[in-house]
Design a protein around this motif. Structure first.
Motif, PDB file in Angstrom:
ATOM      1  N   THR A 237       0.817  -1.215   0.000  1.00 20.78           N
ATOM      2  CA  THR A 237       0.000   0.000   0.000  1.00 20.78           C
ATOM      3  C   THR A 237       0.851   1.265   0.000  1.00 20.78           C
ATOM      4  O   THR A 237       0.333   2.356  -0.247  1.00 20.78           O
ATOM      5  N   SER A 238       2.141   1.127   0.270  1.00 23.04           N
ATOM      6  CA  SER A 238       3.027   2.294   0.342  1.00 23.04           C
ATOM      7  C   SER A 238       3.106   3.025  -0.991  1.00 23.04           C
ATOM      8  O   SER A 238       3.310   4.247  -1.024  1.00 23.04           O
ATOM      9  N   VAL A 239       2.970   2.295  -2.090  1.00 24.04           N
ATOM     10  CA  VAL A 239       3.098   2.920  -3.412  1.00 24.04           C
ATOM     11  C   VAL A 239       2.019   3.985  -3.615  1.00 24.04           C
ATOM     12  O   VAL A 239       2.274   5.030  -4.216  1.00 24.04           O
ATOM     13  N   PHE A 240       0.824   3.758  -3.077  1.00 26.38           N
ATOM     14  CA  PHE A 240      -0.265   4.732  -3.247  1.00 26.38           C
ATOM     15  C   PHE A 240      -0.037   5.953  -2.365  1.00 26.38           C
ATOM     16  O   PHE A 240      -0.380   7.083  -2.752  1.00 26.38           O
ATOM     17  N   VAL A 241       0.524   5.747  -1.173  1.00 26.42           N
ATOM     18  CA  VAL A 241       0.861   6.864  -0.295  1.00 26.42           C
ATOM     19  C   VAL A 241       1.957   7.720  -0.929  1.00 26.42           C
ATOM     20  O   VAL A 241       1.875   8.953  -0.945  1.00 26.42           O
ATOM     21  N   LEU A 242       2.975   7.067  -1.459  1.00 27.24           N
ATOM     22  CA  LEU A 242       4.070   7.776  -2.123  1.00 27.24           C
ATOM     23  C   LEU A 242       3.559   8.577  -3.317  1.00 27.24           C
ATOM     24  O   LEU A 242       3.882   9.763  -3.475  1.00 27.24           O
ATOM     25  N   ALA A 243       2.718   7.937  -4.142  1.00 27.23           N
ATOM     26  CA  ALA A 243       2.188   8.621  -5.328  1.00 27.23           C
ATOM     27  C   ALA A 243       1.308   9.802  -4.932  1.00 27.23           C
ATOM     28  O   ALA A 243       1.372  10.875  -5.543  1.00 27.23           O
ATOM     29  N   GLY A 244       0.487   9.630  -3.896  1.00 28.79           N
ATOM     30  CA  GLY A 244      -0.399  10.700  -3.457  1.00 28.79           C
ATOM     31  C   GLY A 244       0.358  11.903  -2.937  1.00 28.79           C
ATOM     32  O   GLY A 244       0.029  13.053  -3.257  1.00 28.79           O
ATOM     33  N   ILE A 245       1.392  11.656  -2.136  1.00 36.76           N
ATOM     34  CA  ILE A 245       2.173  12.760  -1.575  1.00 36.76           C
ATOM     35  C   ILE A 245       2.967  13.478  -2.667  1.00 36.76           C
ATOM     36  O   ILE A 245       3.039  14.712  -2.698  1.00 36.76           O
ATOM     37  N   LEU A 246       3.554  12.718  -3.586  1.00 40.22           N
ATOM     38  CA  LEU A 246       4.289  13.340  -4.693  1.00 40.22           C
ATOM     39  C   LEU A 246       3.354  14.174  -5.567  1.00 40.22           C
ATOM     40  O   LEU A 246       3.722  15.253  -6.041  1.00 40.22           O
ATOM     41  N   ARG A 247       2.146  13.656  -5.789  1.00 43.90           N
ATOM     42  CA  ARG A 247       1.174  14.417  -6.577  1.00 43.90           C
ATOM     43  C   ARG A 247       0.818  15.723  -5.867  1.00 43.90           C
ATOM     44  O   ARG A 247       0.714  16.779  -6.512  1.00 43.90           O
ATOM     45  N   TYR A 248       0.642  15.660  -4.557  1.00 43.32           N
ATOM     46  CA  TYR A 248       0.294  16.871  -3.821  1.00 43.32           C
ATOM     47  C   TYR A 248       1.444  17.879  -3.872  1.00 43.32           C
ATOM     48  O   TYR A 248       1.212  19.092  -3.974  1.00 43.32           O
ATOM     49  N   MET A 249       2.667  17.393  -3.826  1.00 38.33           N
ATOM     50  CA  MET A 249       3.824  18.282  -3.952  1.00 38.33           C
ATOM     51  C   MET A 249       3.878  18.896  -5.348  1.00 38.33           C
ATOM     52  O   MET A 249       4.249  20.067  -5.509  1.00 38.33           O
TER      53      MET A 249
END
Length: 289
Positions: A237-249
């Motif tokens: 599930t970490s991949v979705f957290v990483l993608a979400g945070i990078l998208r927000y940045m």
């Protein structure tokens, strides 16, 4: 009353979801009560904030359209609404206590702390740089604490840490938007903006984003968590957290659209996809593995 902001109060349900009680009505209904109570409490705070900041909001390119600042709603009506929703919030907890047969002291205490803290924030504390974003992050932790208290679920340190870090990350990104508005229009959303600049906030966002991701990854591979959940695939599930945070940045630094995390969640399809995928994957691991 800003009902679109009620999405933030979904954090109340986090403890029962992670504790595998999302389908157990005995745990769900007190969390629904806590969710509604926090929605009403937050709406009262928004009313108070709009009354207190009416003069400053009239100079802001976006906030000038708020009901009190625009003159659509009088201050007297706003005070009446504030009092009504706060009374409704505590009446709701009282009715829940009668229904359950046990006093909801934990919820009442958390609501009181949340209201007092946010009134102090509106009056003075939001003018103090760094303290302002820490108070916002603490508000999200209080939501999670309330959910744990009413459902009788003991919170893990991982949940508290990750919630606080994620909320702090979003709050700092929002402050960057305030700085951008100050530089482009000359309007200051609050005095604390003078103690921020884009370089400092950029570094802070990068640091907080990194720490949040690392904290989440450590949670997914923790021996304690793996044994409790009974699956060693939680790290997926970490991949979705990483993608979400990078998208927000990306939205923060490239598109300059970090002013409202709620609006981002409601309108950005990439982040919505990450969130749905994260929930679906987590649900499969928690409830069907």
């Amino acid at each position: 009353m800003r009902p679109h902001q009620w999405l933030k109060n979904l954090f109340v349900f986090a403890p029962l979801f992670f504790d595998r009680h999302a389908a157990d009505w005995h745990y769900v209904w007190p969390c629904i009560v806590a969710f509604l109570a926090f929605c009403l409490a937050a709406s009262g705070i928004y009313c108070f904030n709009d009354i207190h900041d009416a003069e400053a909001d009239r100079l802001h390119p976006v906030k000038r359209r708020r009901p009190v600042a625009s003159g659509a709603v009088s201050k007297r009506a706003a005070y009446a609404t504030m009092g009504a929703v706060w009374c409704a919030a505590f009446l709701l907890t009282a009715l829940a206590s009668v229904y359950s047969g046990s006093p909801q002291r934990g919820l009442i205490g958390t609501l009181l702390l949340y209201i007092v803290m946010n009134v102090a924030y509106c009056v003075r504390l939001k003018q103090i740089a760094l303290l302002d974003v820490f108070i916002i992050a603490t508000g999200f932790v209080l939501r999670v604490v309330a959910g744990g208290l009413v459902a009788g679920i003991t919170l893990s340190h991982w949940m508290v840490l990750t919630t606080f870090l994620l909320a702090l990350f979003l709050a700092v990104a929002k402050r960057r938007d305030d700085v951008v508005i100050r530089e482009t229009s000359g309007v200051k959303a609050r005095k604390s903006v003078d103690r921020y600049n884009k370089f400092f906030l950029g570094v802070a966002i990068g640091v907080l984003g990194s720490i949040t991701i690392m904290c989440y990854i450590l949670y997914t591979v923790s021996i304690e968590v793996v044994e409790r959940i009974g699956s060693r695939y939680l790290y997926a599930t970490s991949v979705f957290v990483l993608a979400g945070i990078l998208r927000y940045m990306q939205l923060t630094f490239v598109d300059q659209e970090s002013g409202s995390p709620t609006n981002v969640l409601l309108h950005d399809h990439f982040i919505q996809t990450c969130l749905v995928a994260w929930i679906a994957t987590f649900t499969m691991i928690l409830y069907f593995s």
